[in-house]
Design a protein around this motif. Sequence first.
Motif, PDB file in Angstrom:
ATOM      1  N   GLY A  42      12.315 128.206 -35.259  1.00 41.16           N
ATOM      2  CA  GLY A  42      13.722 127.864 -35.459  1.00 41.16           C
ATOM      3  C   GLY A  42      14.468 128.927 -36.240  1.00 41.16           C
ATOM      4  N   GLU A  43      13.819 129.449 -37.284  1.00 39.58           N
ATOM      5  CA  GLU A  43      14.460 130.471 -38.103  1.00 39.58           C
ATOM      6  C   GLU A  43      14.662 131.772 -37.321  1.00 39.58           C
ATOM      7  OE1 GLU A  43      15.605 129.981 -41.738  1.00 39.58           O
ATOM      8  OE2 GLU A  43      15.781 128.388 -40.249  1.00 39.58           O
ATOM      9  N   LEU A  44      13.717 132.080 -36.446  1.00 39.82           N
ATOM     10  CA  LEU A  44      13.857 133.260 -35.587  1.00 39.82           C
ATOM     11  C   LEU A  44      15.091 133.111 -34.698  1.00 39.82           C
ATOM     12  CD1 LEU A  44      12.423 135.929 -34.652  1.00 39.82           C
ATOM     13  CD2 LEU A  44      11.278 134.542 -32.915  1.00 39.82           C
ATOM     14  N   ILE A  45      15.247 131.937 -34.089  1.00 39.03           N
ATOM     15  CA  ILE A  45      16.401 131.684 -33.217  1.00 39.03           C
ATOM     16  C   ILE A  45      17.692 131.725 -34.035  1.00 39.03           C
ATOM     17  CG2 ILE A  45      17.521 129.961 -31.729  1.00 39.03           C
ATOM     18  CD1 ILE A  45      14.613 128.952 -31.094  1.00 39.03           C
ATOM     19  N   ARG A  46      17.675 131.084 -35.220  1.00 35.97           N
ATOM     20  CA  ARG A  46      18.901 131.005 -36.034  1.00 35.97           C
ATOM     21  C   ARG A  46      19.376 132.368 -36.512  1.00 35.97           C
ATOM     22  NH1 ARG A  46      20.441 128.285 -40.489  1.00 35.97           N
ATOM     23  NH2 ARG A  46      18.539 128.873 -41.585  1.00 35.97           N
ATOM     24  N   HIS A  47      18.440 133.285 -36.740  1.00 32.18           N
ATOM     25  CA  HIS A  47      18.813 134.596 -37.281  1.00 32.18           C
ATOM     26  C   HIS A  47      18.861 135.691 -36.213  1.00 32.18           C
ATOM     27  CE1 HIS A  47      18.923 133.266 -41.442  1.00 32.18           C
ATOM     28  NE2 HIS A  47      17.850 132.544 -41.171  1.00 32.18           N
ATOM     29  N   GLN A  48      18.756 135.294 -34.948  1.00 35.25           N
ATOM     30  CA  GLN A  48      18.836 136.268 -33.858  1.00 35.25           C
ATOM     31  C   GLN A  48      20.233 136.905 -33.869  1.00 35.25           C
ATOM     32  OE1 GLN A  48      15.997 136.622 -32.229  1.00 35.25           O
ATOM     33  NE2 GLN A  48      16.578 138.059 -30.636  1.00 35.25           N
ATOM     34  N   PRO A  49      20.351 138.242 -33.753  1.00 32.85           N
ATOM     35  CA  PRO A  49      21.682 138.858 -33.781  1.00 32.85           C
ATOM     36  C   PRO A  49      22.527 138.512 -32.559  1.00 32.85           C
ATOM     37  CG  PRO A  49      19.987 140.517 -33.373  1.00 32.85           C
ATOM     38  CD  PRO A  49      19.270 139.248 -33.709  1.00 32.85           C
ATOM     39  N   GLN A  50      21.877 138.230 -31.425  1.00 39.41           N
ATOM     40  CA  GLN A  50      22.631 137.837 -30.241  1.00 39.41           C
ATOM     41  C   GLN A  50      23.141 136.389 -30.389  1.00 39.41           C
ATOM     42  OE1 GLN A  50      19.477 139.151 -29.984  1.00 39.41           O
ATOM     43  NE2 GLN A  50      19.697 141.041 -28.806  1.00 39.41           N
ATOM     44  N   VAL A  51      24.119 136.029 -29.581  1.00 39.72           N
ATOM     45  CA  VAL A  51      24.573 134.636 -29.512  1.00 39.72           C
ATOM     46  C   VAL A  51      23.558 133.856 -28.671  1.00 39.72           C
ATOM     47  CG1 VAL A  51      26.387 133.094 -28.686  1.00 39.72           C
ATOM     48  CG2 VAL A  51      26.991 135.267 -29.772  1.00 39.72           C
ATOM     49  N   THR A  52      23.031 132.771 -29.236  1.00 38.57           N
ATOM     50  CA  THR A  52      22.013 131.977 -28.535  1.00 38.57           C
ATOM     51  C   THR A  52      22.632 130.674 -28.039  1.00 38.57           C
ATOM     52  OG1 THR A  52      21.291 131.104 -30.685  1.00 38.57           O
ATOM     53  CG2 THR A  52      20.044 132.948 -29.767  1.00 38.57           C
ATOM     54  N   ILE A  53      22.445 130.411 -26.746  1.00 30.97           N
ATOM     55  CA  ILE A  53      23.040 129.228 -26.110  1.00 30.97           C
ATOM     56  C   ILE A  53      21.944 128.442 -25.405  1.00 30.97           C
ATOM     57  CG2 ILE A  53      24.694 128.411 -24.377  1.00 30.97           C
ATOM     58  CD1 ILE A  53      26.275 131.004 -24.766  1.00 30.97           C
ATOM     59  N   VAL A  54      21.903 127.132 -25.651  1.00 32.16           N
ATOM     60  CA  VAL A  54      20.985 126.264 -24.912  1.00 32.16           C
ATOM     61  C   VAL A  54      21.764 125.536 -23.823  1.00 32.16           C
ATOM     62  CG1 VAL A  54      19.599 124.139 -25.012  1.00 32.16           C
ATOM     63  CG2 VAL A  54      19.290 125.910 -26.754  1.00 32.16           C
ATOM     64  N   LYS A  55      21.227 125.600 -22.609  1.00 28.29           N
ATOM     65  CA  LYS A  55      21.750 124.814 -21.479  1.00 28.29           C
ATOM     66  C   LYS A  55      20.810 123.632 -21.307  1.00 28.29           C
ATOM     67  CE  LYS A  55      21.538 126.644 -17.312  1.00 28.29           C
ATOM     68  NZ  LYS A  55      21.899 127.476 -16.149  1.00 28.29           N
ATOM     69  N   LEU A  56      21.260 122.459 -21.728  1.00 31.41           N
ATOM     70  CA  LEU A  56      20.381 121.292 -21.825  1.00 31.41           C
ATOM     71  C   LEU A  56      20.639 120.320 -20.683  1.00 31.41           C
ATOM     72  CD1 LEU A  56      18.233 119.974 -23.733  1.00 31.41           C
ATOM     73  CD2 LEU A  56      20.140 118.712 -24.768  1.00 31.41           C
ATOM     74  N   ALA A  57      19.756 120.366 -19.691  1.00 31.87           N
ATOM     75  CA  ALA A  57      19.891 119.457 -18.556  1.00 31.87           C
ATOM     76  C   ALA A  57      19.020 118.215 -18.735  1.00 31.87           C
ATOM     77  CB  ALA A  57      19.506 120.174 -17.260  1.00 31.87           C
ATOM     78  N   GLY A  58      17.884 118.365 -19.433  1.00 34.03           N
ATOM     79  CA  GLY A  58      16.937 117.260 -19.568  1.00 34.03           C
ATOM     80  C   GLY A  58      16.761 116.826 -21.012  1.00 34.03           C
ATOM     81  N   LYS A  59      15.569 116.333 -21.316  1.00 33.93           N
ATOM     82  CA  LYS A  59      15.304 115.776 -22.641  1.00 33.93           C
ATOM     83  C   LYS A  59      14.720 116.832 -23.582  1.00 33.93           C
ATOM     84  CE  LYS A  59      14.397 111.100 -20.868  1.00 33.93           C
ATOM     85  NZ  LYS A  59      14.589 111.388 -19.434  1.00 33.93           N
ATOM     86  N   ALA A  60      15.102 116.717 -24.851  1.00 30.98           N
ATOM     87  CA  ALA A  60      14.545 117.582 -25.892  1.00 30.98           C
ATOM     88  C   ALA A  60      14.231 116.700 -27.086  1.00 30.98           C
ATOM     89  CB  ALA A  60      15.544 118.671 -26.285  1.00 30.98           C
ATOM     90  N   ARG A  61      12.947 116.520 -27.350  1.00 27.04           N
ATOM     91  CA  ARG A  61      12.548 115.676 -28.469  1.00 27.04           C
ATOM     92  C   ARG A  61      11.761 116.505 -29.484  1.00 27.04           C
ATOM     93  NH1 ARG A  61      11.064 112.014 -23.979  1.00 27.04           N
ATOM     94  NH2 ARG A  61      12.206 110.035 -24.131  1.00 27.04           N
ATOM     95  N   GLY A  62      11.696 116.013 -30.721  1.00 27.06           N
ATOM     96  CA  GLY A  62      10.848 116.650 -31.722  1.00 27.06           C
ATOM     97  C   GLY A  62      11.165 118.129 -31.854  1.00 27.06           C
ATOM     98  N   GLY A  63      10.135 118.970 -31.663  1.00 28.23           N
ATOM     99  CA  GLY A  63      10.324 120.414 -31.743  1.00 28.23           C
ATOM    100  C   GLY A  63      11.323 120.936 -30.732  1.00 28.23           C
TER     101      GLY A  63
END
Length: 287
Positions: free
Chosen positions: A97-118
Amino acid sequence: MTNDAYSTLRVSSEHGVARIVLDNPPVNALGTTMMRELWTVLTGIKDDPSVRVIVFSSADPEFFIAHVDMHVGEEMDVLQELAASAPADVNVFQAIGELIRHQPQVTIVKLAGKARGGGAEFVAAADMTFAAVETAGLGQIEALMGIIPGGGGTQYLRDRVGRNRALEVILTADLFDAETAASYGWINRALPADELDEYVDRVARNIAALPDGVIEAAKHSLPADDFKEGLLRENHAWASTFSLPTAQHLINKGLQEGAQTPAGERDLEGLMRSVARSLPDGHMTHH
């Protein structure tokens, strides 16, 4: 970026947008291989000026990331190896999570299905998330396994939705629909499923086409908050629950009853609640 290097990801890049498709059948569980491959690809493009936006999506329309692989406790050697490359003061799940949060690029999730827990933690770590109204779902299911979120979820949720709603999400362990998640501020917006691809493509391309320096200036002005103390508290609380016999029993019984199969994952909350009811008296209160 070649796909040959990855077994759980499909990676491509054009016009400043890198697309990372998560592909780990049967339900896109976040296992040690996917964790390692995400680490490799994100650190690899961190300093690549030709990549300005990263879009994450799933090869499985039903599941973005089901949750952390429930067998992960059996892979202590790999976890220790991953932990060795993680920053100090975060556990191996928080490190993603910290790697994603501090990535210099803009990070976008395209969420079509379920995302639980991690998977939900992954979503909350990204800069933006756009979700399909009819099919997307988000939930921190950990409480039904006798634990709490341990990959940054407590901190990311509080930052996104406030303490009251973070406690609601964690302690109800319910699956939240995309419209509710958007109204809470957990994600950016919910869109009709048939408009999701086109919308995310447009946002990603438009951001990638901005003049030099604009993305960097925006991310510098709005840095990812420092959750160091909170992540340490979360890890301690997670580890203290994960080590209890109740958690091991719930996780093992959940797997026996069909967790991490597509059928079991469609209503994982119902499956885990029934498993919890089967616990001997004294482990969990009956209602």
